[in-house]
Design a protein around this motif. Structure first.
Motif, PDB file in Angstrom:
ATOM      1  N   ALA A 194     -17.355  14.380  22.340  1.00 48.40           N
ATOM      2  CA  ALA A 194     -17.659  13.002  21.940  1.00 48.40           C
ATOM      3  C   ALA A 194     -16.498  12.334  21.220  1.00 48.40           C
ATOM      4  CB  ALA A 194     -18.893  12.982  21.052  1.00 48.40           C
ATOM      5  N   GLN A 195     -15.591  13.108  20.625  1.00 47.91           N
ATOM      6  CA  GLN A 195     -14.524  12.505  19.834  1.00 47.91           C
ATOM      7  C   GLN A 195     -13.249  12.264  20.627  1.00 47.91           C
ATOM      8  OE1 GLN A 195     -15.158  15.777  17.685  1.00 47.91           O
ATOM      9  NE2 GLN A 195     -16.777  14.924  16.455  1.00 47.91           N
ATOM     10  N   SER A 196     -13.223  12.576  21.903  1.00 50.09           N
ATOM     11  CA  SER A 196     -12.005  12.403  22.672  1.00 50.09           C
ATOM     12  C   SER A 196     -12.091  11.132  23.506  1.00 50.09           C
ATOM     13  CB  SER A 196     -11.784  13.604  23.586  1.00 50.09           C
ATOM     14  OG  SER A 196     -12.796  13.645  24.562  1.00 50.09           O
ATOM     15  N   GLY A 197     -10.957  10.494  23.698  1.00 52.21           N
ATOM     16  CA  GLY A 197     -10.895   9.367  24.604  1.00 52.21           C
ATOM     17  C   GLY A 197     -11.248   8.043  23.976  1.00 52.21           C
ATOM     18  N   SER A 198     -11.537   7.095  24.850  1.00 56.28           N
ATOM     19  CA  SER A 198     -11.785   5.719  24.440  1.00 56.28           C
ATOM     20  C   SER A 198     -13.241   5.523  24.009  1.00 56.28           C
ATOM     21  CB  SER A 198     -11.485   4.791  25.618  1.00 56.28           C
ATOM     22  OG  SER A 198     -12.435   5.020  26.645  1.00 56.28           O
ATOM     23  N   ALA A 199     -13.518   4.316  23.551  1.00 57.35           N
ATOM     24  CA  ALA A 199     -14.889   3.985  23.152  1.00 57.35           C
ATOM     25  C   ALA A 199     -15.817   4.042  24.356  1.00 57.35           C
ATOM     26  CB  ALA A 199     -14.918   2.597  22.518  1.00 57.35           C
ATOM     27  N   SER A 200     -15.305   3.644  25.507  1.00 59.47           N
ATOM     28  CA  SER A 200     -16.106   3.699  26.725  1.00 59.47           C
ATOM     29  C   SER A 200     -16.475   5.137  27.076  1.00 59.47           C
ATOM     30  CB  SER A 200     -15.323   3.067  27.876  1.00 59.47           C
ATOM     31  OG  SER A 200     -15.982   3.255  29.088  1.00 59.47           O
ATOM     32  N   GLU A 201     -15.508   6.057  26.953  1.00 63.08           N
ATOM     33  CA  GLU A 201     -15.791   7.466  27.227  1.00 63.08           C
ATOM     34  C   GLU A 201     -16.774   8.031  26.206  1.00 63.08           C
ATOM     35  OE1 GLU A 201     -11.879   9.089  27.174  1.00 63.08           O
ATOM     36  OE2 GLU A 201     -11.545   8.719  29.307  1.00 63.08           O
ATOM     37  N   ALA A 202     -16.629   7.634  24.955  1.00 58.28           N
ATOM     38  CA  ALA A 202     -17.553   8.098  23.917  1.00 58.28           C
ATOM     39  C   ALA A 202     -18.960   7.584  24.195  1.00 58.28           C
ATOM     40  CB  ALA A 202     -17.074   7.646  22.538  1.00 58.28           C
ATOM     41  N   LEU A 203     -19.077   6.339  24.639  1.00 57.30           N
ATOM     42  CA  LEU A 203     -20.386   5.777  24.966  1.00 57.30           C
ATOM     43  C   LEU A 203     -20.992   6.509  26.155  1.00 57.30           C
ATOM     44  CD1 LEU A 203     -22.541   3.711  24.364  1.00 57.30           C
ATOM     45  CD2 LEU A 203     -21.308   2.078  25.788  1.00 57.30           C
ATOM     46  N   ASP A 204     -20.170   6.849  27.146  1.00 54.86           N
ATOM     47  CA  ASP A 204     -20.666   7.634  28.284  1.00 54.86           C
ATOM     48  C   ASP A 204     -21.177   8.985  27.816  1.00 54.86           C
ATOM     49  OD1 ASP A 204     -20.045   5.605  30.020  1.00 54.86           O
ATOM     50  OD2 ASP A 204     -18.154   6.514  30.692  1.00 54.86           O
TER      51      ASP A 204
END
Length: 152
Positions: free
Chosen positions: A40-50
């Motif tokens: 959950a802590q890696s990548g962009s906000a979009s990836e976190a939302l996914d």
């Protein structure tokens, strides 16, 4: 018995033939090219939302493993605390589902708002460029007139 019917060598030969027919080579793809979710802590906000969208549901209990005596004791404890644990977990799951829904709607409305703002700024920029071009032409015309006046 079913496993005896599966011919792994034959399957591998088919896969290798398919790869050969497609002209694929080992250098065409690396592990860095393969998309995957780290956490959950890696990548962009979009990836976190996914990630949150797919992992919001919590199981009330995990599978019990280990020594049969310990498993039995844990099962007894689990049954004794079920009245307390399950309602809390279900409430948390409801909260998580609603929080994900709100986050998605905020993300969608935020991107829609940004799209509208970008369009407005592009139009304003175009208008300013037209006005700047007009002022530069007027300035050039005034300079030409002034230079004619000073030449007389």
């Amino acid at each position: 018995m079913e496993n005896e019917k599966i011919n792994i060598e034959e399957i591998m030969a088919e896969i290798k033939q398919s790869i050969k027919e497609q002209g694929l080579t080992a250098d065409m793809l690396s592990f860095e090219d393969v998309p995957y979710k780290k956490n959950a802590q890696s990548g962009s906000a979009s990836e976190a939302l996914d990630y949150v969208s797919t992992h919001y549901y919590i199981q009330p209990y995990k599978e019990l493993q280990g020594n049969p005596v310990k498993v039995f004791i844990k099962k007894v404890i689990r049954k004794l605390t079920k009245f307390y644990v399950e309602p809390v977990v279900f409430e948390q799951n409801d909260f998580n589902a609603n929080a994900v829904t709100v986050m998605k709607s905020l993300a969608e409305s935020g991107s829609a708002d940004l799209g509208g703002r970008v369009e407005t700024l592009e139009l304003a920029n175009k208008e300013l460029l037209i006005r700047l071009d007009k002022l530069e032409r007027e300035n050039a015309e005034l300079r030409r007139l002034i230079s004619k006046e000073t030449d007389r």
